[in-house]
Design a protein around this motif. Structure first.
Motif, short mmCIF file in Angstrom:
data_model
loop_
_atom_site.label_atom_id
_atom_site.label_comp_id
_atom_site.label_asym_id
_atom_site.label_seq_id
_atom_site.Cartn_x
_atom_site.Cartn_y
_atom_site.Cartn_z
N LEU A 288 0.83 -1.22 0.00
CA LEU A 288 0.00 0.00 0.00
C LEU A 288 0.85 1.26 0.00
O LEU A 288 0.44 2.29 -0.54
CB LEU A 288 -0.93 -0.01 1.22
CG LEU A 288 -1.84 1.21 1.41
CD1 LEU A 288 -2.79 1.36 0.22
CD2 LEU A 288 -2.63 1.09 2.71
N THR A 289 2.04 1.19 0.59
CA THR A 289 2.92 2.37 0.61
C THR A 289 3.43 2.72 -0.77
O THR A 289 3.93 3.83 -0.99
CB THR A 289 4.12 2.12 1.54
OG1 THR A 289 4.87 1.00 1.07
CG2 THR A 289 3.66 1.84 2.96
N LYS A 290 3.32 1.80 -1.72
CA LYS A 290 3.76 2.04 -3.09
C LYS A 290 2.61 2.41 -4.01
O LYS A 290 2.68 3.39 -4.75
CB LYS A 290 4.48 0.80 -3.64
CG LYS A 290 5.81 0.49 -2.97
CD LYS A 290 6.85 1.55 -3.31
CE LYS A 290 8.20 1.19 -2.72
NZ LYS A 290 9.23 2.22 -3.02
N SER A 291 1.54 1.59 -3.97
CA SER A 291 0.44 1.82 -4.91
C SER A 291 -0.80 1.08 -4.45
O SER A 291 -0.72 -0.08 -4.02
CB SER A 291 0.84 1.35 -6.32
OG SER A 291 -0.27 1.29 -7.17
N VAL A 292 -1.95 1.76 -4.55
CA VAL A 292 -3.23 1.12 -4.22
C VAL A 292 -3.55 0.04 -5.24
O VAL A 292 -4.03 -1.05 -4.89
CB VAL A 292 -4.35 2.18 -4.19
CG1 VAL A 292 -5.71 1.52 -3.95
CG2 VAL A 292 -4.09 3.21 -3.12
N GLN A 293 -3.28 0.32 -6.52
CA GLN A 293 -3.54 -0.64 -7.57
C GLN A 293 -2.73 -1.92 -7.35
O GLN A 293 -3.25 -3.04 -7.51
CB GLN A 293 -3.19 -0.03 -8.94
CG GLN A 293 -3.71 -0.80 -10.14
CD GLN A 293 -5.19 -0.58 -10.36
OE1 GLN A 293 -5.75 0.36 -9.83
NE2 GLN A 293 -5.80 -1.48 -11.12
N SER A 294 -1.46 -1.77 -6.97
CA SER A 294 -0.62 -2.94 -6.71
C SER A 294 -1.12 -3.72 -5.51
O SER A 294 -1.04 -4.96 -5.50
CB SER A 294 0.83 -2.49 -6.46
OG SER A 294 1.37 -1.87 -7.61
N MET A 295 -1.65 -3.03 -4.50
CA MET A 295 -2.19 -3.72 -3.34
C MET A 295 -3.38 -4.59 -3.74
O MET A 295 -3.50 -5.74 -3.28
CB MET A 295 -2.63 -2.71 -2.27
CG MET A 295 -3.16 -3.35 -1.00
SD MET A 295 -4.02 -2.20 0.09
CE MET A 295 -5.53 -1.92 -0.85
N ILE A 296 -4.26 -4.06 -4.58
CA ILE A 296 -5.43 -4.83 -5.02
C ILE A 296 -4.99 -6.06 -5.81
O ILE A 296 -5.50 -7.18 -5.61
CB ILE A 296 -6.37 -3.95 -5.87
CG1 ILE A 296 -6.92 -2.80 -5.02
CG2 ILE A 296 -7.51 -4.77 -6.45
CD1 ILE A 296 -7.67 -1.76 -5.80
N ILE A 297 -4.01 -5.88 -6.69
CA ILE A 297 -3.50 -7.00 -7.48
C ILE A 297 -2.88 -8.05 -6.56
O ILE A 297 -3.07 -9.27 -6.75
CB ILE A 297 -2.47 -6.51 -8.51
CG1 ILE A 297 -3.14 -5.59 -9.54
CG2 ILE A 297 -1.80 -7.69 -9.22
CD1 ILE A 297 -2.17 -4.93 -10.49
N PHE A 298 -2.14 -7.59 -5.53
CA PHE A 298 -1.51 -8.53 -4.59
C PHE A 298 -2.56 -9.34 -3.84
O PHE A 298 -2.41 -10.56 -3.66
CB PHE A 298 -0.63 -7.78 -3.59
CG PHE A 298 -0.21 -8.62 -2.42
CD1 PHE A 298 0.74 -9.62 -2.57
CD2 PHE A 298 -0.78 -8.44 -1.16
CE1 PHE A 298 1.12 -10.41 -1.50
CE2 PHE A 298 -0.41 -9.23 -0.09
CZ PHE A 298 0.55 -10.21 -0.26
N ILE A 299 -3.63 -8.69 -3.38
CA ILE A 299 -4.68 -9.41 -2.66
C ILE A 299 -5.31 -10.48 -3.55
O ILE A 299 -5.54 -11.62 -3.11
CB ILE A 299 -5.76 -8.42 -2.16
CG1 ILE A 299 -5.18 -7.50 -1.08
CG2 ILE A 299 -6.97 -9.17 -1.61
CD1 ILE A 299 -6.11 -6.39 -0.64
N ILE A 300 -5.54 -10.14 -4.82
CA ILE A 300 -6.12 -11.12 -5.76
C ILE A 300 -5.13 -12.26 -6.00
O ILE A 300 -5.49 -13.44 -5.96
CB ILE A 300 -6.49 -10.43 -7.09
CG1 ILE A 300 -7.60 -9.39 -6.86
CG2 ILE A 300 -6.92 -11.46 -8.14
CD1 ILE A 300 -7.88 -8.52 -8.05
N VAL A 301 -3.86 -11.90 -6.23
CA VAL A 301 -2.83 -12.91 -6.50
C VAL A 301 -2.66 -13.83 -5.30
O VAL A 301 -2.61 -15.07 -5.44
CB VAL A 301 -1.49 -12.21 -6.85
CG1 VAL A 301 -0.32 -13.19 -6.73
CG2 VAL A 301 -1.54 -11.62 -8.24
#
Length: 367
Positions: A288-301
């Motif tokens: 989350l400290t880097k990107s909200v979009q990346s956080m969402i992708i990580f949760i899905i992954v």
């Protein structure tokens, strides 16, 4: 008969005096118990280390016995190799995870208000999050997402600050910890070197003082020993596979902190049931400290990899090695966590599996 009655009366009197003394001087007794427990803790930790390292040592010995025949040399080489492997794994885990967690903790604690506001706005306006909320018929117009997230992040930051301050306080007792760890390692080595001798001595004690219960006690110990070994070996294999899978997928998706989060998730996966969720939460917070979009992708992954691992890999790797139904796993984890915290969670499943096996075996015998 009179002699036996007098003996029992003496036992009752002594027991009554001891109970009265404990109740009367409870605070002093409690202080002595704490001091004794603190003094014995390095040896308890050493015994636990010896048990875990012994699994590695047996593997090395079985490998070396196929090529060499000098048992003394094989024992020493196996002990050194097992100790080196154990220490190396712990050092690698701590060396990779702790610096990253400290770095992320500082970045969260000292996030600029403007950046925090931007993150909150990005989350509130994110199309994927809004679509997920609509799928569950949640009206986003009536929810103060920004306010809720601001409070949540504030609480998380406060918690991170408390954890960090606790770590700094713990560092102040570094030398005491090092000394205790050194004593534990030395005690573990003594146990590993003389494990057969200790086994013979224990068997002599059982023959001398509990001859009628000897076979029963040995059988119970062997059941729990088998349960613990199967559980730890299978859990380590599963955690390693999960960590590697997650690292590969995160690298393909080009997500940040792929190596650190994969190792962290692999380590937390050693804790049954709740470990996967703990790794998901910490990993999502880091990204989350880097990107909200990346956080969402990580949760899905993470969710997809976890489901694949649970349904495809876990049954093949672990299978029925533990032999405890899922319902009782949840019960064991809940009770273990309530009684002994993280340590209780770790040992609850193999203990419950051993008890379940004994009860099942005795029930079948009686029927």
């Amino acid at each position: 008969m009179n002699g036996i009655k007098k003996k029992y009366i003496a036992y009752i009197i002594i027991g009554t005096v001891l109970i009265y003394g404990i109740i009367r001087y409870f605070n002093a007794v409690e202080g002595y118990i704490k001091n004794i427990t603190k003094a014995l803790m390095p040896f308890v930790v050493g015994a636990m280390m010896a048990y875990i390292i012994n699994i590695l040592m047996d593997a090395y010995e079985n490998l070396l016995l196929k090529k060499f025949h000098n048992k003394k040399i094989i024992r020493m080489v196996s002990i050194i190799s097992a100790m080196f492997t154990f220490v190396l794994v712990i050092a690698l885990l701590l060396g990779i995870i702790i610096p990253q967690l400290v770095k992320i903790s500082f970045s969260i604690m000292y996030t600029n208000p403007s950046d925090l506001k931007r993150i909150i706005v990005d989350i509130g306006n994110n199309e994927q999050i809004n679509n997920i909320l609509k799928m569950f018929n949640i009206d986003t117009n009536n929810i103060d997402i920004a306010g809720y997230l601001a409070r949540l992040i504030k609480e998380v930051m406060s918690g991170v600050g408390n954890v960090l301050s606790g770590v700094l306080i713990g560092i102040s007792g570094f030398f005491n910890t090092v000394f205790s760890l050194f004593m534990a390692i030395v005690f573990a080595i003594y146990i590993l070197v003389d494990k057969e001798k200790l086994g013979v001595q224990g068997d002599k004690l059982l023959k001398a003082f509990l001859p009628s219960k000897r076979d029963f006690i040995i059988d119970i110990i062997s059941v729990f020993d088998n349960s613990f070994k199967k559980y730890f070996v299978s859990q380590v294999k599963e955690a390693m596979i999960l960590g590697v899978l997650l690292y590969v997928v995160m690298s393909i998706a080009r997500l940040p902190y792929a190596s650190s989060i994969s190792i962290l998730v692999g380590v937390t996966a050693l804790i049954p049931v709740i470990g996967a969720y703990a790794g998901l939460f910490i990993g999502a917070l880091m990204i989350l400290t880097k990107s909200v979009q990346s956080m969402i992708i990580f949760i899905i992954v993470h969710t997809l990899v976890q489901q694949f691992e649970n349904n495809i890999i876990y049954p093949r790797v672990v299978g029925s090695s533990v032999g405890l139904p899922g319902m009782w796993v949840i019960v064991a984890v809940s009770l273990g966590g309530s009684i002994g915290g993280i340590f209780g969670v770790l040992v609850a499943v193999p203990v419950a599996a051993g008890l379940y096996y004994i009860l099942k075996r005795e029930t079948e015998k009686r029927l």
